[in-house]
Each structure stands twice: as C-alpha cells, then as structure tokens.
Design a protein around this motif. Structure first.
Motif, PDB file in Angstrom:
ATOM      1  N   ASN A 168     -20.335  73.781  81.765  1.00 64.13           N
ATOM      2  CA  ASN A 168     -20.129  72.836  82.870  1.00 64.13           C
ATOM      3  C   ASN A 168     -19.637  71.473  82.373  1.00 64.13           C
ATOM      4  O   ASN A 168     -20.120  70.426  82.818  1.00 64.13           O
ATOM      5  N   GLU A 169     -18.664  71.519  81.473  1.00 65.00           N
ATOM      6  CA  GLU A 169     -18.145  70.283  80.875  1.00 65.00           C
ATOM      7  C   GLU A 169     -17.666  69.295  81.933  1.00 65.00           C
ATOM      8  O   GLU A 169     -16.959  69.643  82.866  1.00 65.00           O
ATOM      9  N   GLY A 170     -18.101  68.044  81.752  1.00 65.85           N
ATOM     10  CA  GLY A 170     -17.665  66.977  82.633  1.00 65.85           C
ATOM     11  C   GLY A 170     -18.417  66.892  83.946  1.00 65.85           C
ATOM     12  O   GLY A 170     -18.217  65.961  84.720  1.00 65.85           O
ATOM     13  N   SER A 171     -19.287  67.835  84.208  1.00 62.57           N
ATOM     14  CA  SER A 171     -20.037  67.806  85.468  1.00 62.57           C
ATOM     15  C   SER A 171     -21.433  67.224  85.240  1.00 62.57           C
ATOM     16  O   SER A 171     -21.855  66.987  84.111  1.00 62.57           O
ATOM     17  N   GLU A 172     -22.130  67.047  86.304  1.00 64.66           N
ATOM     18  CA  GLU A 172     -23.499  66.545  86.233  1.00 64.66           C
ATOM     19  C   GLU A 172     -24.424  67.558  85.559  1.00 64.66           C
ATOM     20  O   GLU A 172     -25.454  67.197  84.996  1.00 64.66           O
ATOM     21  N   ASP A 173     -24.049  68.832  85.592  1.00 67.65           N
ATOM     22  CA  ASP A 173     -24.854  69.911  85.005  1.00 67.65           C
ATOM     23  C   ASP A 173     -24.409  70.287  83.591  1.00 67.65           C
ATOM     24  O   ASP A 173     -24.751  71.363  83.100  1.00 67.65           O
ATOM     25  N   ASP A 189     -31.068  75.355  75.456  1.00 63.42           N
ATOM     26  CA  ASP A 189     -30.152  75.022  76.551  1.00 63.42           C
ATOM     27  C   ASP A 189     -30.801  73.987  77.458  1.00 63.42           C
ATOM     28  O   ASP A 189     -31.763  73.327  77.059  1.00 63.42           O
ATOM     29  N   GLU A 190     -30.294  73.879  78.666  1.00 63.06           N
ATOM     30  CA  GLU A 190     -30.825  72.883  79.596  1.00 63.06           C
ATOM     31  C   GLU A 190     -32.294  73.133  79.949  1.00 63.06           C
ATOM     32  O   GLU A 190     -32.970  72.254  80.479  1.00 63.06           O
ATOM     33  N   ASN A 191     -32.802  74.303  79.622  1.00 62.75           N
ATOM     34  CA  ASN A 191     -34.206  74.637  79.884  1.00 62.75           C
ATOM     35  C   ASN A 191     -35.097  74.428  78.664  1.00 62.75           C
ATOM     36  O   ASN A 191     -36.258  74.819  78.671  1.00 62.75           O
ATOM     37  N   ILE A 207     -12.852  73.093  70.983  1.00 66.83           N
ATOM     38  CA  ILE A 207     -13.499  71.800  70.796  1.00 66.83           C
ATOM     39  C   ILE A 207     -14.963  71.825  71.247  1.00 66.83           C
ATOM     40  O   ILE A 207     -15.789  71.067  70.750  1.00 66.83           O
ATOM     41  N   ASN A 208     -15.309  72.716  72.162  1.00 66.41           N
ATOM     42  CA  ASN A 208     -16.666  72.763  72.700  1.00 66.41           C
ATOM     43  C   ASN A 208     -17.399  74.056  72.359  1.00 66.41           C
ATOM     44  O   ASN A 208     -18.388  74.396  73.011  1.00 66.41           O
ATOM     45  N   ASN A 209     -16.939  74.789  71.354  1.00 65.98           N
ATOM     46  CA  ASN A 209     -17.558  76.051  70.959  1.00 65.98           C
ATOM     47  C   ASN A 209     -17.628  76.145  69.441  1.00 65.98           C
ATOM     48  O   ASN A 209     -16.750  75.660  68.743  1.00 65.98           O
ATOM     49  N   PHE A 210     -18.671  76.796  68.944  1.00 69.24           N
ATOM     50  CA  PHE A 210     -18.764  77.064  67.512  1.00 69.24           C
ATOM     51  C   PHE A 210     -19.497  78.382  67.286  1.00 69.24           C
ATOM     52  O   PHE A 210     -20.197  78.883  68.165  1.00 69.24           O
ATOM     53  N   LYS A 211     -19.316  78.915  66.095  1.00 67.26           N
ATOM     54  CA  LYS A 211     -19.968  80.159  65.715  1.00 67.26           C
ATOM     55  C   LYS A 211     -20.014  80.205  64.199  1.00 67.26           C
ATOM     56  O   LYS A 211     -19.013  79.934  63.542  1.00 67.26           O
ATOM     57  N   PHE A 212     -21.197  80.511  63.636  1.00 67.15           N
ATOM     58  CA  PHE A 212     -21.276  80.681  62.192  1.00 67.15           C
ATOM     59  C   PHE A 212     -22.321  81.730  61.842  1.00 67.15           C
ATOM     60  O   PHE A 212     -23.189  82.059  62.648  1.00 67.15           O
ATOM     61  N   ALA A 213     -22.220  82.254  60.635  1.00 70.67           N
ATOM     62  CA  ALA A 213     -23.171  83.234  60.127  1.00 70.67           C
ATOM     63  C   ALA A 213     -23.138  83.190  58.607  1.00 70.67           C
ATOM     64  O   ALA A 213     -22.103  82.899  58.014  1.00 70.67           O
ATOM     65  N   TYR A 214     -24.294  83.442  58.006  1.00 77.97           N
ATOM     66  CA  TYR A 214     -24.336  83.580  56.557  1.00 77.97           C
ATOM     67  C   TYR A 214     -25.455  84.526  56.156  1.00 77.97           C
ATOM     68  O   TYR A 214     -26.367  84.796  56.932  1.00 77.97           O
TER      69      TYR A 214
END
Length: 110
Positions: free
Chosen positions: A62-67, A93-95, A39-46
């Motif tokens: 860090n699902e569900g956390s403050e981070d 990402d977070e950066n 549910i929280n991951n994906f991957k594709f290529a073409y």
C-alpha cells in the motif's frame, strides 16, 4: 593401576565427545543469494557450514497510502550444540512481529 588407566581412557573419550559439532567462527558460506527485486522489495538467503540457514523477503504494501506497511517474512534454522535442529519462522507487518517454531512455548488456550 588398572582403575587409573580405565579412568584416563574414559576421560579422553568424554573429552573427545564433548567437542562442539562445528566451530562457528570457522564456518564457511555454502550458499548466498541477494535480490533487490525493486525499490520496495528485497529477498535474500544464505547457508553456512555450521548448519545455519536463513531466508527473508520483504515488500512495501500500500505504498503512499495511509495503510502503507513493510511486510517481512522469513525463517532461520540452526543446530544446537547438542545436535538438535531448530527452525524459527517469522512475519513482521502492520500487526507486529510473530514468530513460530516447535521449540517455542505455546500460549495457553482460552
């Protein structure tokens, strides 16, 4: 008269060499992969017949956390009309979003 014939032949050769490598509107899909790993991951290529390829994968950290942060990594490759191959690698990402590629300008060294 000879000059006109030579110019005519030269213009035909130039016109034929100026055609694009491949017509992107007629590109065919050569490879396609799509995975929903969870549910929280994906991957594709073409990959397409006009030289474009892309791959990307993402996951929720860090699902569900403050981070909690979505991390996406990937790359895309294409061929310019001049025949030069470019590859762009990226991470978001977070950066923030960061892209790298040999064709991108580099920041000055401080």
């Amino acid at each position: 008269m000879k000059i006109i014939v030579v110019l005519f032949i030269a213009s035909i050769v130039t016109f034929n060499n100026a055609k694009p490598i491949d017509d992107s509107s007629q590109a065919q899909i050569l490879k396609y992969e799509n995975e929903n790993i969870g549910i929280n991951n994906f991957k594709f290529a073409y990959e397409t017949s006009d030289g474009v390829s892309r791959q990307e994968e993402g996951e929720l950290k860090n699902e569900g956390s403050e981070d909690e942060a979505l991390v996406v990594r990937g790359s895309v490759t294409w061929t310019s009309p001049e025949g030069e191959v470019f590859t762009l690698n990226f991470v978001a990402d977070e950066n923030g979003y960061r892209a790298t590629g040999d064709h991108l300008p580099q920041p000055p060294v401080v």
